[in-house]
Design an enzyme around this catalytic site. Sequence first.
Site, PDB file in Angstrom:
ATOM      1  N   ARG A 221      -3.264  33.205  55.277  1.00 55.93           N
ATOM      2  CA  ARG A 221      -2.306  33.665  54.269  1.00 55.93           C
ATOM      3  C   ARG A 221      -0.946  33.942  54.897  1.00 55.93           C
ATOM      4  NH1 ARG A 221      -3.199  38.284  50.249  1.00 55.93           N
ATOM      5  NH2 ARG A 221      -3.716  39.479  52.098  1.00 55.93           N
TER       6      ARG A 221
ATOM      7  N   SER B 180      -7.365  38.250  63.490  1.00 56.67           N
ATOM      8  CA  SER B 180      -8.647  38.970  63.395  1.00 56.67           C
ATOM      9  C   SER B 180      -9.673  38.485  64.410  1.00 56.67           C
ATOM     10  CB  SER B 180      -9.219  38.806  61.988  1.00 56.67           C
ATOM     11  OG  SER B 180      -8.216  38.994  61.050  1.00 56.67           O
TER      12      SER B 180
ATOM     13  N   ASP C  75      -7.062  42.597  61.754  1.00 55.26           N
ATOM     14  CA  ASP C  75      -7.199  42.790  60.295  1.00 55.26           C
ATOM     15  C   ASP C  75      -7.776  44.164  59.946  1.00 55.26           C
ATOM     16  OD1 ASP C  75      -9.663  42.098  61.364  1.00 55.26           O
ATOM     17  OD2 ASP C  75     -10.297  40.930  59.639  1.00 55.26           O
TER      18      ASP C  75
END
Length: 885
Positions: free
Chosen positions: A519, A580, A634
Amino acid sequence: QVQRALLALTIPLEMLQAVKGHMLQAMRKGLSRQTHAQANVRMLPTYICSTPDGTEEGNLLVVELCQSHVQTLWMSLQGDGNQSPQVTNRIFDMPGDIMEGKGEALFDFIAQCLRQFLAGISSPQHHLPLGFVFPFSCRQTRLDKAELISWSKGFSCSDVEGKDVVQLLQSAINKQQLSHVEVVALVNDTVGTMMSSSMREKPCEVALIVDKGTNSCFMAEAQQVEMAEETSGRMCVNTEWGCFGDDGTLNDILTPYDQRVDQESSNPGKKRFEKLVGGLYLGEIVRHVLTALAAEKALFIGSSATVLGTKGVLKTQQVLEIIDNEEGMTKARTALEALGLRPSERDCCRLQQICRAVVSRAAALCGAGLAAILSHMCQSRELERLVVNVAVDGELYRGHTRFGEILHSVIALLAPECMATLLPSVDGTGKGAAMVTAVALRLAAHRREVDQLLAPLRLSRADLQRVQALMRREMELGLGRETNANASVRMLPTYVCGTPDGTERGEFLALDLGGTNFRVLVVRVAQDGIRMANEIYVIPTAITQGTGEALFDHIIECIMDFQLKQNLMEQVLPLGFIFSFPCQQLGLDKAVLLSWTKGFSASGCVGQDVVQLLREAAQRKQHLALKVVAVVNDTVGTMMSCGYDDPKCEIGLIVGTGTNACYMEEMQNVGTVEGEQGRMCINMEWGAFGDNGCLDDIFTDFDRLVDEKTINPGKQRFEKLISGMYLGEIVRHILLTLVEKKLLFHGKPCPKLQTRDIFQTKFLSTIEIFEDSVLVREVCQTVSLRAAQLCAAGLAAVVEKMRENRGLAQLAVTVGVDGTLYKLHPRGLGEPWSGRGGRHQPSPSPPISPSFSQHLQQMLRDLAPNCTVTFLQSEDGSGKGAALV
């Protein structure tokens, strides 16, 4: 006058429609826990949750209490699809006084019949399971426990009502020194009819008996049978519909003849539906019609009809013979002359019309009742069309072909959405009781095997406390300067030293790379809140497992595409990079990749600073307006995102494709970073907990099979027990074993199950909602429950450490949480079966219970009682958190 009488006995279609509606309401009342006590249609759970599948085998004994006799039956099943059961039976006439004597005498008589029967067939002396057909209204609490509610059909034995009739029979059997005979199942005659007809190709799911009395049963959705507290699969419900109308709902169709029959009965005002339909009463209704017409001088002119005032002079059997087209008139004359009447041809013809009207009405009312049951089944299964087999038995159905025709046509008119095939029961209830017993034994054997198979996945509180202690030990090792290198929980410093206080302002870019979707976001933090725009880009597997250059080039291309669309190409915005994967952070904008997880394996990245890799790709793509300020895990992003809304949020948790946690640790405890003051967020990287072997005894054979086939065998052991990427695979391996052991899908090979990743984790949720299979559902529940409990054990270690760090007796803290497994896993993660069923049949399914998140919270409260933990779901994802960092 005759026409008026016939009209009174004829029920128009709209009235039958109303009867169906009343029956549906009465059924719902009986099924509900709130209204069950007041219901006339009792809807009693039978604890029969499966119909025969053809694999049943062994020797079975049945004893059936009938109107005037006791029937005993011996049946041997070969496991051949129930094609050739060997059956021996014997009937024992019952002395007349037993029906109204002491209960003990009745059960002693039944046990004596059994002993004589067994003596005659040289039965084996080892364990013999027995099915008991007891055709009276009972309150069952399991398959082998049933309290008699009330006698009917002329029985009134003392000291039995309110008692467990299974126990009474077992005691009588033991008195006869037949201790090897064990009563396994109590079966109502209606249920026996359904199960005996289920021996055909297609299972039977409804049964109707129209004999001296009347009753019906059907396979209901278990979650609707509130009195049994089961939630999964189906359970046979004994409707006890004979009492339908006792509350006055049938008053509109009652004739004066019905009222007189009721007044003369032994239970006035009770069993109203049965008195309109049951064979015990039809002869009496006809007698009262004849009496009334004779008094009005419409019949038997010139002869005295006083004989018709005597109860029982006209039998239902005679009524059934009279309605016959060919010999009916002769039978009518014979019956009337036997009463001393001198009937004319017209009298005989009128009698035949009256008998037909009474029997047709009984058939039509049964049809309306069955239509209600079928419509209820269709609605509760959410079907547009129900196709079902209905087993029918009893002298009324067998003795009059027109009865079945009327029954069928009324169902077709009142329940057009249901296609019912009426199957006459040829084997009787005895065989059905044997089948109930056989199915119970099969399920009990399966249950033992399933429990054995799933036992290693079911963790005790002591197991979880041990995991909590191990996690705490690994955390301490990970924080220590000397011990960090050997710790399985890396406890990585993030250089994030504070959580948001609400004064943050500005416009930022954020990247979020943590799985197969990537994203890009623009985040505007203003006084009136946070606004975001984002776009999701897919990363093909070829890139996630290709070269590092190709991966980071793809990321920069996506950023440029996003900035173009958002008109941001001219601006240099500070950028937070959510990455992440396990990194050794050397500063807020410097993070060395330690290892790939979640299916990534791009070459040339491990050991490199990922911010530098991103900057180099930007240079290659001539995208120079890129200012990377912070690289953020994350989990940290989730904590920061939730911290903006709740200042107490000092823990971040992800339970999705992968799993991880972070928390605010005291700087003085962080041995891997200089400085003693304040706090720093520690990215635990707890997915690798257990990689040093400390969790080996919790790992099952199924977990090992999953681990071996991953791209990082032996790594991320804790993550492989908890996260969404692996749970579906664990379930698939368990299901394969169940198929192999012939406990699932009848042992038929299932080629699709052999395919890796065919069983996606989202199916765990779907199966729990749509009840595809009770057993598959239980496997899903067991695997998911373990994941939630292990996650709770890890979190308990974190919150207890924070509490002790701060010297508090009680800690109040918020956990910011994200991830599909936590957010989307529905209710229905039941506990393993608690065996509330009979000795030979467990309850059919786990009770309804909380979701993954509720199980996690429940277990955390148990393991960390001195911590009050609030969970706050991250709605905006970690992108917002990266901007806030």
